[in-house]
Design a protein around this motif. Structure first.
Motif, PDB file in Angstrom:
ATOM      1  N   HIS A   1      36.372  82.941  37.905  1.00  0.00           N
ATOM      2  CA  HIS A   1      36.142  83.127  39.337  1.00  0.00           C
ATOM      3  C   HIS A   1      37.469  83.278  40.088  1.00  0.00           C
TER       4      HIS A   1
ATOM      5  N   GLY B   1      31.460  84.727  33.523  1.00  0.00           N
ATOM      6  CA  GLY B   1      31.577  83.278  33.614  1.00  0.00           C
ATOM      7  C   GLY B   1      30.232  82.598  33.724  1.00  0.00           C
ATOM      8  N   HIS B   2      29.330  83.183  34.509  1.00  0.00           N
ATOM      9  CA  HIS B   2      27.997  82.599  34.675  1.00  0.00           C
ATOM     10  C   HIS B   2      27.123  82.806  33.446  1.00  0.00           C
TER      11      HIS B   2
ATOM     12  N   ASN C   1      34.480  79.301  33.521  1.00  0.00           N
ATOM     13  CA  ASN C   1      33.815  79.993  34.630  1.00  0.00           C
ATOM     14  C   ASN C   1      34.655  79.896  35.896  1.00  0.00           C
TER      15      ASN C   1
ATOM     16  N   HIS D   1      29.116  75.853  38.909  1.00  0.00           N
ATOM     17  CA  HIS D   1      30.509  76.032  38.502  1.00  0.00           C
ATOM     18  C   HIS D   1      31.047  74.795  37.790  1.00  0.00           C
TER      19      HIS D   1
ATOM     20  N   GLU E   1      28.783  79.125  31.599  1.00  0.00           N
ATOM     21  CA  GLU E   1      28.215  78.052  32.416  1.00  0.00           C
ATOM     22  C   GLU E   1      27.058  77.387  31.679  1.00  0.00           C
TER      23      GLU E   1
END
Length: 205
Positions: free
Chosen positions: A29, A65-66, A25, A20, A70
């Motif tokens: 989350h 986000g991942h 990201n 994170h 990231e």
């Protein structure tokens, strides 16, 4: 319980410091966590709708986000390659996530082609019924995915590791709201990557 609490702390710390770094990201989350908390409440009223919200908003924002924001190169903060982090990840790494998401996408198509699931359920007769069946199938997938990984971790490491991971996953939405509630502010200030000073200097935790 003391061992579970300690293991939970370690798993959460590793998840944060390894996966994170991006403020985008982190912000996604936060959105995901808020949606998941709403979904938890909906479970007691409309489980199918809860699953639709959880998968369509919470899971898509979280995984976007991942997948897209990231950093995937060498992790200077933790002195670790992406390959190393993927290999030691307790939960669903990128490869496992792709499989899970492929099943997620396939379930509505299966219900469209086989509304009765080969005679296992009463076939939907309208759009509302179809969405209800999709929601229940996604809810079942979420539960199955959780149990399957717990059993894997039990076999590969220990039952405590698996149960701790399950506890982490279930409680992550509440923890993420606390952990990432300031991420959008940092993002608006133009900070795309968390400097992770608290990771480089653990005594500041």
């Amino acid at each position: 319980m003391k061992n579970l609490a300690q293991e939970l702390r370690v798993q959460r710390w590793d998840d944060h410091r390894y996966y994170h770094h991006s403020r985008i990201n982190q912000s996604l989350h936060l959105l995901s966590a808020i949606s998941f908390v709403i979904s938890y409440g909906l479970l007691f009223v409309d489980p199918a709708m809860a699953a639709l919200l959880a998968w369509c908003v919470s899971m898509t924002s979280r995984q976007a986000g991942h997948f897209f924001f990231e950093p995937r190169g060498y992790d200077e903060v933790n002195q670790a390659t992406d390959e190393h982090k993927e290999a030691i990840k307790i939960g669903y790494n990128i490869r496992r996530k792709i499989v899970l998401l492929a099943v997620w996408v396939a379930l509505p198509a299966l219900l469209w082609l086989q509304p009765s699931l080969f005679g296992l359920i009463e076939p939907a007769t309208d759009v509302r019924g179809f969405l209800h069946d999709v929601g229940i199938s996604w809810l079942s997938l979420g539960v199955a995915g959780l149990l399957f990984r717990v059993l894997q971790l039990w076999q590969q490491q220990s039952l405590m590791t698996g149960l701790t991971w399950a506890t982490k996953i279930i409680t992550d939405p509440f923890h993420d709201i606390w952990l990432y509630h300031k991420a959008p502010i940092y993002l608006l200030r133009g900070e795309l990557i968390d400097p992770m000073d608290h990771v480089q200097h653990p005594q500041s935790r």
